[in-house]
Design an enzyme around this catalytic site. Structure first.
Site, short mmCIF file in Angstrom:
data_model
loop_
_atom_site.label_atom_id
_atom_site.label_comp_id
_atom_site.label_asym_id
_atom_site.label_seq_id
_atom_site.Cartn_x
_atom_site.Cartn_y
_atom_site.Cartn_z
N ASN A 33 52.27 43.32 35.10
CA ASN A 33 51.07 43.49 35.92
C ASN A 33 51.53 43.48 37.37
O ASN A 33 51.82 42.43 37.92
CB ASN A 33 50.09 42.34 35.63
CG ASN A 33 48.90 42.35 36.57
OD1 ASN A 33 48.71 43.30 37.35
ND2 ASN A 33 48.09 41.30 36.53
N TRP A 34 51.60 44.68 37.94
CA TRP A 34 52.15 44.79 39.30
C TRP A 34 51.19 44.27 40.36
O TRP A 34 51.55 44.16 41.53
CB TRP A 34 52.51 46.24 39.60
CG TRP A 34 53.61 46.80 38.73
CD1 TRP A 34 54.37 46.13 37.79
CD2 TRP A 34 54.09 48.15 38.72
NE1 TRP A 34 55.27 46.97 37.22
CE2 TRP A 34 55.13 48.23 37.76
CE3 TRP A 34 53.74 49.30 39.44
CZ2 TRP A 34 55.82 49.42 37.50
CZ3 TRP A 34 54.42 50.49 39.17
CH2 TRP A 34 55.44 50.54 38.22
N LYS A 35 49.95 44.02 39.97
CA LYS A 35 48.91 43.60 40.92
C LYS A 35 48.85 44.59 42.10
O LYS A 35 49.16 45.77 41.91
CB LYS A 35 49.15 42.15 41.35
CG LYS A 35 49.29 41.23 40.12
CD LYS A 35 49.19 39.77 40.41
CE LYS A 35 49.34 38.98 39.10
NZ LYS A 35 49.19 37.55 39.27
N HIS A 80 41.15 39.43 34.11
CA HIS A 80 42.24 38.69 34.75
C HIS A 80 41.63 37.60 35.64
O HIS A 80 40.58 37.80 36.25
CB HIS A 80 43.11 39.64 35.58
CG HIS A 80 44.37 38.97 36.05
ND1 HIS A 80 44.40 38.14 37.14
CD2 HIS A 80 45.63 38.96 35.53
CE1 HIS A 80 45.63 37.66 37.29
NE2 HIS A 80 46.39 38.14 36.32
N GLU A 138 42.28 36.66 38.50
CA GLU A 138 42.02 37.05 39.89
C GLU A 138 40.72 37.85 39.99
O GLU A 138 40.00 37.75 40.99
CB GLU A 138 43.23 37.84 40.44
CG GLU A 138 44.41 36.90 40.69
CD GLU A 138 45.78 37.52 40.47
OE1 GLU A 138 45.92 38.74 40.49
OE2 GLU A 138 46.73 36.72 40.27
N GLU A 183 46.56 33.00 30.13
CA GLU A 183 47.14 32.82 31.46
C GLU A 183 46.51 31.59 32.12
O GLU A 183 45.43 31.71 32.71
CB GLU A 183 46.89 34.05 32.33
CG GLU A 183 47.48 35.33 31.79
CD GLU A 183 47.80 36.34 32.89
OE1 GLU A 183 48.95 36.78 32.95
OE2 GLU A 183 46.92 36.65 33.70
N GLY A 197 51.52 32.78 39.63
CA GLY A 197 52.04 32.96 40.98
C GLY A 197 52.44 31.67 41.67
O GLY A 197 52.70 31.64 42.87
N SER A 224 53.95 32.78 35.79
CA SER A 224 55.31 32.45 36.24
C SER A 224 56.35 32.60 35.14
O SER A 224 57.32 31.84 35.08
CB SER A 224 55.35 31.04 36.85
OG SER A 224 54.49 30.97 37.97
N GLY A 250 53.71 38.90 36.14
CA GLY A 250 53.33 39.31 37.49
C GLY A 250 54.58 39.52 38.34
O GLY A 250 55.26 40.54 38.23
N GLY A 251 54.90 38.55 39.16
CA GLY A 251 55.99 38.66 40.14
C GLY A 251 57.29 39.22 39.57
O GLY A 251 57.91 40.11 40.17
#
Ligand code: 13P
Length: 251
Positions: free
Chosen positions: A9-11, A95, A97, A167, A173, A212, A233-234
């Site tokens: 998930n590149w956000k 998600h 966010e 999640e 993150g 993470s 993510g990251g």
């Protein structure tokens, strides 16, 4: 046997140039990922670029969100059929966010899930508790409520045709990963809850962990009985890290 799914998930990250580098990097090392299905979820605007680059590689394509309506006056939104049109297989819905920053609730998430399925997409349904909810001891209640909104609208059968991502919000993150045991406990709860409604669905559905996840912790997380992959993510923005996580799923 459930095939592991490792989805990036590149956000809201990337540019034409960085997307090219990232996808080229992933393609370059893909041969060493023997077992997991690899997927990427770029920002909407880069999906066509990525679709062109991954053709024939076996990498799956997903979107980070989708609207619950088919078409019409919804300024700024993207319809499920549009995502199908440009080659997506997956759409992330719910998600944390989206829930926390944009105020999307369980009902809206369930409608997005339904709309995505209707168009032929496979929803990746995100669930998870905040730190406050974990400390209150209501993790299972929260996750059950998030699942029930979808099951209530779409029925248990639909869950067998989607992907679930657990999640924990406090792990996203933050560099604070759930321990394999902490994650497995919630994954087992989710599968057990589904098994109470339909054991075939519970056996079949892939439940990913997200929060993470990185090359250092992926193997231990993926070794747990009910963890069937990761929503990254990251670490999915770095080809080597993303591939390392993919290789952690090698049988
Ligand atoms: P991080 O891997 O950056 O913690 O993000 C997880 C996530 O939110 C994936 O959807």
């Amino acid at each position: 046997m459930r095939q592991p799914l490792v989805a990036g998930n590149w956000k809201m990250n990337g540019s034409l140039d960085s997307v090219k580098l990232l996808v080229d990097g992933i393609k370059g090392g893909l041969g060493s990922v023997t077992t997991a299905e690899m997927a990427v979820c770029p920002p909407y605007v880069y999906i066509p670029q990525v679709a062109g680059m991954i053709e024939g590689t076996g990498i799956s394509l997903g979107a980070q969100d989708v609207n619950d309506q088919e078409a019409g006056a919804h300024t700024g939104e993207v319809a499920p059929a549009m995502l199908m049109d440009i080659g997506c297989r997956y759409a992330i819905v719910g998600h944390s966010e989206r829930r926390s920053i944009y105020g999307e609730n369980d009902e809206f998430t369930a409608r997005k899930f339904a709309a995505a399925r209707k168009a032929g997409l496979v929803p990746i349904l995100c669930v998870g508790e905040t730190l406050e909810e974990r400390e209150q001891g209501i993790t299972e209640q929260v996750v059950a409520r998030q699942l029930d909104a979808v099951i209530g609208l779409e029925g248990i059968g639909a869950i067998g045709e989607c992907v679930i991502a657990y999640e924990p919000v406090w792990a996203i993150g933050t560099g604070k990963t759930a321990t394999p045991d902490q994650a497995q406990e919630v994954h087992a709860f989710i599968r057990g809850k589904l098994a109470g409604l339909d054991s075939g669905v519970a056996d079949k559905v892939r439940i990913l962990y997200g929060g993470s996840m990185n090359p250092g912790n992926a193997a231990d997380l993926l070794a747990m009985a009910d963890i069937d992959g990761g929503l990254i993510g990251g670490a999915s923005l770095k080809p080597d890290d993303f591939l390392d996580i993919g290789r952690a799923g090698n049988a």
